[in-house]
Design a protein around this motif. Structure first.
Motif, PDB file in Angstrom:
ATOM      1  N   GLY A  90       0.832  -1.514   0.071  1.00 39.04           N
ATOM      2  CA  GLY A  90       0.025   0.089   0.239  1.00 39.04           C
ATOM      3  C   GLY A  90       0.672   0.947   0.149  1.00 39.04           C
ATOM      4  N   ASN A  91       1.123   1.831   0.584  1.00 32.40           N
ATOM      5  CA  ASN A  91       1.472   3.101   0.948  1.00 32.40           C
ATOM      6  C   ASN A  91       2.898   3.270   1.383  1.00 32.40           C
ATOM      7  N   PHE A  92       3.526   1.552   1.654  1.00 32.24           N
ATOM      8  CA  PHE A  92       5.388   1.277   0.731  1.00 32.24           C
ATOM      9  C   PHE A  92       5.925   0.225   0.962  1.00 32.24           C
ATOM     10  N   ILE A 149      15.176  -3.943   1.716  1.00 31.48           N
ATOM     11  CA  ILE A 149      15.074  -2.763   1.771  1.00 31.48           C
ATOM     12  C   ILE A 149      13.599  -2.044   1.793  1.00 31.48           C
ATOM     13  N   TYR A 150      13.610  -1.145   2.670  1.00 32.65           N
ATOM     14  CA  TYR A 150      12.130  -0.558   3.075  1.00 32.65           C
ATOM     15  C   TYR A 150      12.107   0.515   2.296  1.00 32.65           C
ATOM     16  N   CYS A 151      10.718   1.077   1.252  1.00 31.26           N
ATOM     17  CA  CYS A 151      10.554   2.625   0.805  1.00 31.26           C
ATOM     18  C   CYS A 151       9.510   3.212   1.092  1.00 31.26           C
ATOM     19  N   ALA A 152       9.283   3.491   1.273  1.00 35.60           N
ATOM     20  CA  ALA A 152       7.895   4.787   1.833  1.00 35.60           C
ATOM     21  C   ALA A 152       8.297   6.549   1.515  1.00 35.60           C
ATOM     22  N   PRO A 153       8.487   6.486   0.509  1.00 39.69           N
ATOM     23  CA  PRO A 153       8.112   6.421  -1.033  1.00 39.69           C
ATOM     24  C   PRO A 153       9.814   5.604  -1.125  1.00 39.69           C
TER      25      PRO A 153
HETATM   26  C1  LIG Z   1       0.440   3.300   6.147  1.00 37.47           C
HETATM   27  O1  LIG Z   1      -1.191   3.784   5.911  1.00 37.47           O
HETATM   28  C2  LIG Z   1      -1.269   3.060   7.157  1.00 37.47           C
HETATM   29  C3  LIG Z   1      -2.482   3.176   7.496  1.00 37.47           C
HETATM   30  O2  LIG Z   1      -3.068   4.080   6.694  1.00 37.47           O
HETATM   31  C4  LIG Z   1      -0.485   4.018   8.499  1.00 37.47           C
HETATM   32  O3  LIG Z   1      -1.805   3.428   9.782  1.00 37.47           O
HETATM   33  C5  LIG Z   1       1.252   4.160   8.168  1.00 37.47           C
HETATM   34  O4  LIG Z   1       1.356   5.141   9.246  1.00 37.47           O
HETATM   35  C6  LIG Z   1       1.024   5.259   7.201  1.00 37.47           C
HETATM   36  N1  LIG Z   1       3.002   4.206   6.715  1.00 37.47           N
HETATM   37  C7  LIG Z   1       3.614   5.604   5.950  1.00 37.47           C
HETATM   38  C8  LIG Z   1       4.785   4.983   6.349  1.00 37.47           C
HETATM   39  O5  LIG Z   1       2.984   6.472   5.902  1.00 37.47           O
END
Ligand SMILES: *[C@@H]1O[C@H](CO)[C@@H](O)[C@H](O)[C@H]1NC(C)=O
Ligand SMILES: *[C@@H]1O[C@H](CO)[C@@H](O)[C@H](O)[C@H]1NC(C)=O
Ligand SMILES: *[C@@H]1O[C@H](CO)[C@@H](O)[C@H](O)[C@H]1NC(C)=O
Ligand SMILES: *[C@@H]1O[C@H](CO)[C@@H](O)[C@H](O)[C@H]1NC(C)=O
Length: 213
Positions: free
Chosen positions: A165-167, A181-185
């Motif tokens: 999802g977001n990472f 390797i962790y990307c966020a982004p």
């Molecule tokens: C990714 O999304 C989740 C839930 O929407 C949130 O709890 C989390 O902090 C987010 N992680 C990042 C790295 O943005």
């Protein structure tokens, strides 16, 4: 004559013993291509056949039809004492052996959603599990030392990018050590300081709490 009888008896015992120990897995091997050709890559699974097991608190049993051309994954409400009861009807998933399918989602505890394909096969008495970038395994309830055969595992092949999802996370093994390797982004690499043979985490108790082996 006595000797021959004894040998026969030992042979029968040996064969019976082997039969008892035989364990079959339904394998879902990942591929990026929709015809499941090329290098294995992505998220895959292995499920023990004819045993009741849990994935993240849901109960499943996998069966094969008589000529082993089809497999069925059934879901149940309960799995007390390693017995699956309370079939959730209309929820059976049928996979033809040698078929190629969109990967189903049996990943747990990560939010990863597989986007690859999987080839279906049967494996009897596998001797080892290949080294993957990432693997989570469940063992039978009560098997706190993880001594028995795994009941289920999901894995990502070396260097597969897992979208959460977001990472995203990419796991790989190098010199017997596991890296992520962790990307966020923006991306950074961490050394998980575990050998690649070992699982990161798995569930080995009836409550599916993180085990220690
Ligand atoms: C990714 O999304 C989740 C839930 O929407 C949130 O709890 C989390 O902090 C987010 N992680 C990042 C790295 O943005
Ligand atoms: C296997 O499953 C497929 C798809 O559900 C079905 O069409 C086929 O008849 C099954 N084959 C056997 C031998 O049961
Ligand atoms: C996994 O990928 C890494 C980095 O590309 C590579 O160095 C390593 O040899 C690979 N490991 C296996 C087990 O294939
Ligand atoms: C990797 O680690 C495992 C478990 O500690 C060990 O058995 C194996 O020999 C190691 N392999 C290499 C190439 O160092």
């Amino acid at each position: 004559m006595k000797m021959i009888k004894l040998l026969l008896l030992l042979l029968i015992l040996f064969l019976n013993n082997n039969q008892v120990k035989s364990v079959t897995y339904l394998e879902m091997t990942p591929y990026e291509k929709s015809d499941c050709s090329g290098e294995s890559e992505g998220i895959g699974y292995a499920f023990i056949v004819n045993q009741c097991f849990a994935i993240a608190g849901d109960y499943y049993s996998v069966s094969l039809n008589s000529d082993h051309s089809n497999s069925t994954i059934s879901e149940y409400k309960d799995g007390e004492n390693n017995q699956c009861t309370g079939l959730i009807s209309d929820n059976d998933k049928v996979y033809e052996i040698d078929g190629c399918y969109n990967a189903p989602n049996y990943v747990w505890n990560s939010g990863a959603v597989p986007s690859n394909y999987v080839k279906i096969s049967i494996s009897v008495n596998p001797t080892d599990i290949p080294q993957y970038g990432f693997r989570q395994t469940t063992y039978a309830p009560g098997d706190k030392d993880c001594q028995s055969n795994p009941q289920f595992y999901w894995y990502a092949t070396n260097n597969t990018k897992i979208d959460m999802g977001n990472f995203s996370a990419t796991f790989y093994c190098s010199d017997n050590e596991s890296f992520e390797i962790y990307c966020a982004p923006g991306c950074f690499t961490t050394d998980s300081s575990m050998t690649c043979i070992r699982d990161f985490t798995h569930w080995a108790t009836e409550n599916y709490m993180a085990g220690s082996c």
